[in-house]
Design an enzyme around this catalytic site. Structure first.
Site, PDB file in Angstrom:
ATOM      1  CD1 TRP A 102      48.034  37.627  37.704  1.00 45.56           C
ATOM      2  CD2 TRP A 102      47.720  39.722  38.445  1.00 45.56           C
ATOM      3  NE1 TRP A 102      48.227  38.492  36.652  1.00 45.56           N
ATOM      4  CE2 TRP A 102      48.044  39.777  37.072  1.00 45.56           C
ATOM      5  CE3 TRP A 102      47.492  40.909  39.126  1.00 45.56           C
ATOM      6  CZ2 TRP A 102      48.129  40.986  36.363  1.00 45.56           C
ATOM      7  CZ3 TRP A 102      47.580  42.109  38.439  1.00 45.56           C
ATOM      8  CH2 TRP A 102      47.896  42.141  37.063  1.00 45.56           C
ATOM      9  CG  ASP A 172      42.161  36.680  40.377  1.00 46.33           C
ATOM     10  OD1 ASP A 172      41.445  36.719  39.351  1.00 46.33           O
ATOM     11  OD2 ASP A 172      43.210  37.344  40.498  1.00 46.33           O
ATOM     12  CE  LYS A 196      44.275  39.469  32.168  1.00 48.04           C
ATOM     13  NZ  LYS A 196      44.406  39.636  33.602  1.00 48.04           N
TER      14      LYS A 196
END
Ligand code: PLP
Length: 360
Positions: A102, A172, A196
């Site tokens: 990511w 993030d 999530k």
């Protein structure tokens, strides 16, 4: 039909109480004769849902007054572009810590707009740890400093948030937001895709210190400007209404559970059960260094692909679902977000013990 234990990394398990409440309210939301999906985003019913959702999140995370909460679309991945487009200043430069897939994508995207300085990376050890950071290496003139607090694929997480002084810290938090207490004031921007640990996909939450929404260059799309969303209260265009409603139900559920302090304790207990077993098992092990371990995503391996495949198949047959590791890591991964009950982790560990006995 019985519910299973779903260890998916995302979209992921949601609290059963929340799903039941949403089901109860599906056809007729609080006597208005419509589903939340059918409500105007500018009507009074949705306005109330929206305000209560924001208030609940502010309360749970103790978000200071000088931070705005935005309810956006585009996923965490759109933030990889919005962050540099909005934060680039005269130096057009930012520091990134590279800890997995990511951050790789975030770095690639940022490089289109600014100079990216990767100040530390754990690529050399296949991202099995969070690199040690030395504040002397941080750029003094960076527009911002970027981290991913939890690395969903590799199962690593920062145990300590770096102190970047006056340089805004951007995080993030897609896979560990709301999993533990954090001090929001240490960050310039926190963002997270909802799927999530918050609710259904389609919603991205951005928590931004208000001085950082200063506007973008004229040739940047209006929807990519944080200021657009700040000025319009996330209603410049239609927000992801149903996902916001679901997020609100999850926030209420967190409050009922005792807030983030209680949730954090619960998460630590769940993760400990699995790590304790991994550290004593002769068959399964954690590839992640002890001082970098995530509470949310726990990869584990046997070192034998056939045995891994057999394990995943047999686990699935008894209702322990989606345990296959990410395609780039292999093995298994148990994502044990807030909504995973402790019974789910106990069942997993019990099955691992049984499997180990039968196959060694
Ligand atoms: C899942 C995930 C993303 C990507 O999220 P999208 O909403 O699919 O764009 C980004 N960062 C982290 C840490 C993630 O876990």
């Amino acid at each position: 039909m019985a519910r299973v234990y779903n260890f998916s990394a995302g979209p992921a398990v949601l609290p059963e109480e929340v799903l039941k409440k949403a089901a109860d309210e599906m056809l007729d939301y609080k006597g208005c004769g419509m589903s939340v999906m059918e409500l105007s985003h500018r009507g009074k019913e949705f306005k109330q849902i929206f305000e209560e959702t924001e208030t609940a999140l502010r309360q749970i995370m103790a978000i200071p007054q000088n931070y705005k909460v935005l309810f956006l679309q585009g996923g965490a991945s759109l933030q990889f572009a919005m962050v540099p487009l909005n934060l680039k200043g005269k130096n057009k430069k930012a520091d990134y810590v590279h800890t997995g897939q990511w951050t790789k994508k975030a770095i690639k995207e940022a490089k289109k707009y600014i100079d990216v300085n990767v100040i530390a990376s754990s690529e050399a050890n296949n991202f099995t740890s969070i690199p040690k950071l030395d504040a002397n290496t941080f750029s003094k003139d960076a527009d911002y400093f970027y981290i991913a607090t939890n690395n969903t694929i590799y199962g690593t997480a920062y145990q300590q948030i770096p102190d970047t002084g006056d340089i805004p810290l951007v995080a993030d938090m897609s896979s560990n937001i709301l999993s533990e207490l954090i001090d929001v004031s240490k960050f310039g921007i926190i963002f997270a895709g909802a799927q999530k640990n918050i609710g259904p996909a389609g919603l991205t939450i951005v928590i931004i210190r208000d001085d950082l929404a200063k506007g973008v260059a004229d040739d940047v799309a209006v929807l990519l400007d944080y200021k657009t969303h700040v000025d319009a209260g996330s209603m410049y265009n239609t927000p992801p209404c149903y996902s916001i409603y679901m997020a609100g139900l999850v926030f209420d559920w967190i409050k009922q559970k005792g807030g983030l302090k209680a949730i954090q304790k619960h998460n630590q207990e769940k993760a400990q059960l699995l790590y304790d077993y991994l550290d004593t098992s002769a068959m399964f092990s954690s590839p992640v260094e002890k001082d970098s371990r995530s509470l949310m995503n726990i990869p584990f391996v046997t070192g034998n692909d056939d045995l891994d495949a057999k394990f995943i198949k047999q686990a699935s047959e008894i209702g322990l679902k989606t345990l296959k590791g990410h395609r780039t890591v292999g093995g298994m991964r148990a994502s044990i977000y807030n909504a995973m009950p402790v019974e789910g982790v106990k069942s997993l560990v019990a099955f691992m013990k049984e499997f180990e006995k039968e196959n060694s």
